[in-house]
Design a protein around this motif. Structure first.
Motif, PDB file in Angstrom:
ATOM      1  N   ALA A  25      -8.067  -0.570  -2.257  1.00 51.45           N
ATOM      2  CA  ALA A  25      -9.308  -1.170  -1.762  1.00 51.45           C
ATOM      3  C   ALA A  25      -9.049  -1.900  -0.449  1.00 51.45           C
ATOM      4  CB  ALA A  25      -9.886  -2.129  -2.797  1.00 51.45           C
ATOM      5  N   TRP A  26      -7.920  -2.615  -0.367  1.00 52.79           N
ATOM      6  CA  TRP A  26      -7.570  -3.289   0.885  1.00 52.79           C
ATOM      7  C   TRP A  26      -7.366  -2.263   1.994  1.00 52.79           C
ATOM      8  CZ3 TRP A  26      -3.246  -2.671   3.933  1.00 52.79           C
ATOM      9  CH2 TRP A  26      -3.182  -3.519   5.050  1.00 52.79           C
ATOM     10  N   LYS A  34      -8.316  -8.023  -3.693  1.00 51.19           N
ATOM     11  CA  LYS A  34      -8.427  -6.566  -3.655  1.00 51.19           C
ATOM     12  C   LYS A  34      -7.076  -5.951  -3.971  1.00 51.19           C
ATOM     13  CE  LYS A  34     -11.961  -6.302   0.004  1.00 51.19           C
ATOM     14  NZ  LYS A  34     -12.253  -5.790   1.369  1.00 51.19           N
ATOM     15  N   ARG A  94      -8.672   0.697   2.345  1.00 51.39           N
ATOM     16  CA  ARG A  94      -9.953   1.245   2.821  1.00 51.39           C
ATOM     17  C   ARG A  94     -10.641   0.264   3.759  1.00 51.39           C
ATOM     18  NH1 ARG A  94     -10.015   3.078  -2.591  1.00 51.39           N
ATOM     19  NH2 ARG A  94     -11.271   1.302  -3.286  1.00 51.39           N
ATOM     20  N   SER A  95     -10.582  -1.020   3.422  1.00 53.41           N
ATOM     21  CA  SER A  95     -11.195  -2.033   4.288  1.00 53.41           C
ATOM     22  C   SER A  95     -10.474  -2.119   5.627  1.00 53.41           C
ATOM     23  CB  SER A  95     -11.164  -3.402   3.597  1.00 53.41           C
ATOM     24  OG  SER A  95     -11.923  -3.387   2.412  1.00 53.41           O
ATOM     25  N   ALA A  96      -9.133  -2.064   5.581  1.00 53.25           N
ATOM     26  CA  ALA A  96      -8.349  -2.146   6.812  1.00 53.25           C
ATOM     27  C   ALA A  96      -8.596  -0.937   7.700  1.00 53.25           C
ATOM     28  CB  ALA A  96      -6.865  -2.263   6.472  1.00 53.25           C
ATOM     29  N   ASP A  97      -8.673   0.246   7.085  1.00 55.24           N
ATOM     30  CA  ASP A  97      -8.924   1.464   7.856  1.00 55.24           C
ATOM     31  C   ASP A  97     -10.312   1.424   8.494  1.00 55.24           C
ATOM     32  OD1 ASP A  97      -6.435   2.382   7.159  1.00 55.24           O
ATOM     33  OD2 ASP A  97      -7.154   3.724   5.580  1.00 55.24           O
ATOM     34  N   ALA A  98     -11.285   0.921   7.731  1.00 57.12           N
ATOM     35  CA  ALA A  98     -12.650   0.837   8.260  1.00 57.12           C
ATOM     36  C   ALA A  98     -12.718  -0.136   9.430  1.00 57.12           C
ATOM     37  CB  ALA A  98     -13.608   0.402   7.152  1.00 57.12           C
ATOM     38  N   ALA A  99     -11.943  -1.223   9.344  1.00 60.40           N
ATOM     39  CA  ALA A  99     -11.949  -2.215  10.419  1.00 60.40           C
ATOM     40  C   ALA A  99     -11.342  -1.659  11.702  1.00 60.40           C
ATOM     41  CB  ALA A  99     -11.186  -3.459   9.980  1.00 60.40           C
ATOM     42  N   ARG A 146       0.830  -1.208   0.000  1.00 57.38           N
ATOM     43  CA  ARG A 146       0.000   0.000   0.000  1.00 57.38           C
ATOM     44  C   ARG A 146       0.866   1.262   0.000  1.00 57.38           C
ATOM     45  NH1 ARG A 146      -4.005   1.618   5.051  1.00 57.38           N
ATOM     46  NH2 ARG A 146      -5.107   3.360   4.072  1.00 57.38           N
ATOM     47  N   ASP A 186      -5.019  -0.589  -8.489  1.00 53.41           N
ATOM     48  CA  ASP A 186      -5.872  -1.658  -7.963  1.00 53.41           C
ATOM     49  C   ASP A 186      -6.246  -2.653  -9.063  1.00 53.41           C
ATOM     50  OD1 ASP A 186      -5.848  -0.933  -5.331  1.00 53.41           O
ATOM     51  OD2 ASP A 186      -7.939  -0.289  -5.228  1.00 53.41           O
TER      52      ASP A 186
END
Length: 232
Positions: free
Chosen positions: A222-223, A218, A225-230, A189, A207
């Motif tokens: 995209a990964w 991903k 964004r998912s990691a940050d959201a988690a 990233r 991506d």
């Protein structure tokens, strides 16, 4: 005028099966030439991504950390080759970094790393790893030589290569699989974000390139964004 018409099309191996094509722009490539190359890729049934000419183009540069961070973790004693590969495949990636390096060819993968390292001005983060350098110097090339990080019998992966294992004498910092996955993906990233800042490629094209060339579920953005959201 001649240089404005120069544009590269980088297909991936095997080209009959890989959809991705990198449309490589030189410093004087015109928008019209780039658009024509993109249209040609689409007409051939491929998915084009735009990238500025430079070491590794898009995919080969952004995924260097997949191989380099994995080797650093192995050298730190964070896990065996098998355990580190499993940390990535258990998270949904199709092939672990050590298996993939063996499949590509250790000497080929190392040559690409060295080329990108030198071409970008020898940044520390992309320094070729001594583990792969030693294995190549010992004559191990991966699947094609029946031994790399692993041994191969009739082309099928067997046990870890004792010669490779012997280069790492002990485990001192074992990491949980999720921590291994996070270390590798954060490095990918970070490289992707740097490439966007440098104008090498867009986040969307990075991506797309990573998901199509590496078959990752991903891309790094995209990964991320998912990691940050988690974490939120």
């Amino acid at each position: 005028a001649g240089r404005a018409r120069v544009v590269g099309l980088h297909f991936f191996n095997p080209p009959v099966a890989m959809r991705l094509v990198e449309v490589v722009r030189g410093p004087e490539t015109s928008d019209a030439a780039a658009a024509s190359a993109r249209d040609l890729a689409v007409a051939l049934g491929r998915t084009p991504v735009a990238v500025k000419d430079g070491p590794g183009f898009l995919v080969n540069r952004v995924v260097r950390s997949y191989y380099l961070v994995a080797q650093r973790l192995a050298a730190e004693g964070a896990g065996t080759f098998t355990e580190l590969d499993a940390a990535m495949t258990d998270a949904g990636l199709p092939m672990g970094p050590f298996t993939l390096m063996d499949f590509i060819g250790l000497e080929v993968n190392l040559a690409i790393t060295k080329s990108i390292f030198e071409g970008l001005g020898r940044p520390e983060r992309l320094t070729p790893h001594w583990l792969q350098e030693k294995l190549v110097a010992m004559g191990f090339k991966g699947v094609k030589s029946a031994a790399g990080f692993y041994l191969y019998l009739a082309g099928k992966k067997a046990d870890e290569n004792p010669a490779a294992v012997s280069l790492i004498p002990f485990r001192k910092k074992p990491l949980a699989p999720e921590a291994v996955f996070g270390r590798v993906m954060e490095a990918i990233r970070a490289e992707a974000e740097l490439m966007v800042r440098e104008g090498v490629a867009s986040a969307a094209d990075i991506d797309t390139g990573v998901t199509l060339a590496m078959n990752f579920p991903k891309g790094p953005f995209a990964w991320g964004r998912s990691a940050d959201a988690a974490k939120a």
